[in-house]
Design an enzyme around this catalytic site. Structure first.
Site: not given
Length: 346
Positions: A231, A41
């Protein structure tokens, strides 16, 4: 019409005489070196001559939210972390949390803002918090991350999940927080000048979601259904449009990771967002940007750096198709045709 035809003819002749091609510029895919493995991420920003990437999880020294630095976008090194440990208020609110997730770094109002998330895997009892700093240089006497606390939370009865935050400004300088994972998809809330939720606009805006297929498999025990998997939203304004990047399918499963990066666009920050075929993202639409190849699996968890002086960049993680281990990937973005184009190593 005659003038336009002459112009097109002149361009065609110029192309034939000089060998100039007016086709899309091919994205540049960086071959990274140093401490780029293990990144999840990633969120990228440039300060001075240094690029910084913030990431999920633990740093090698045990701190939370590791930071990687580079002077050239190729050679990377670990250069610190945000927190020495999970803040006490999060331990009290979410005792099972072992790591902090999905940091999002930005610079606004003369300070660096880092939104980050805490949760339990597969649960939506989650929260998004904010930390601020005056500098990203650990050698500066002004360097200190200050935790500003909770911004937004979701509970078991909510139809959204308060993780994967992304801060974005609209064309008038208004601040917004985009977020979401599984459940009913990607949401957005208005922020105030301090970076907290607006008290004037309490609307929960829906930007994108998945649609249940006819042959959908039942949800795993105590987990959301796999078909709900959308997401890691990231929203940028480029040209005439806001572009919403998301990650579809499953992350963090090594060789079984099926992440891919999708995109849609809208002329309004609140939507509606559509893909290249005109399908609404709230109706399951999305145009593929990054998909797996034989070398790397599950490209996603992306962030974008718009840099007018250099090339626009997208940074993301992917999984080594031989070992299943994650690593950071970096590519320039080509915006030809009004849509982003990027790539991953082969």
């Amino acid at each position: 019409m005659i003038r336009r035809s002459k112009t097109l003819l002149a361009l065609s002749l110029l192309s034939l005489m000089t060998g100039v091609c007016f086709a899309a510029e091919r994205p540049h895919i960086y071959t990274l070196a140093g401490d780029f493995a293990g990144t999840h991420d990633p969120s990228i920003i440039k300060s001075g001559k240094t690029w910084y990437v913030f990431a999920t999880g633990k740093a090698p020294d045990g701190g939370q939210l590791p930071v990687r630095c580079s002077q050239d976008l190729v050679n990377w090194k670990i250069c610190g972390h945000v927190f020495a440990a999970i803040p006490d208020w999060i331990r009290q609110r979410s005792p099972g949390t072992k790591d902090l997730w999905a940091p999002d770094i930005s610079y606004v109002n003369h300070q660096y803002r880092l939104y980050y998330a805490y949760s339990l895997f597969g649960k939506n009892t989650s929260g998004i918090a904010l930390a601020t700093n005056h500098t990203l240089d650990p050698a500066s006497p002004d360097f200190q991350w200050i935790d500003r606390g909770l911004v937004l939370e979701s509970k078991a009865g909510d139809n959204y999940n308060a993780i994967d935050p992304n801060f974005v400004l609209d064309q008038k300088g208004g601040a917004w927080l985009v977020f979401g994972s599984f459940w009913d998809g990607i949401k957005m809330r208005r922020l105030d000048d301090a970076g907290m939720l607006s008290k004037n606009d309490t609307t929960l805006y829906s930007l994108a979601r998945r649609v249940k297929p006819e042959n959908a498999e039942p949800a795993p025990p105590n987990l959301p259904a796999n078909w709900e998997a959308i997401e890691a939203p990231f929203l940028v304004h480029h040209g005439d449009y806001f572009y919403l990047f998301t990650s579809w399918d499953l992350c963090c499963r090594g060789l079984k990771s099926s992440y891919k990066t999708m995109v849609g666009r809208s002329k309004s920050i609140t939507g509606p967002y559509v893909d290249t075929a005109g399908k609404l993202l709230t109706a399951g639409g999305g145009a593929p940007l990054l998909i797996a190849n034989l070398r790397w699996l599950g490209p996603g968890g992306e962030s974008i750096l718009l840099d007018r002086k250099h090339k626009d960049l997208i940074v993301f993680h992917a999984y080594d198709a031989r070992t299943g281990r994650p690593a950071m990937q970096l590519s320039t973005i080509d915006w030809s045709g009004g849509w982003p184009h990027a790539g991953l190593e082969r």
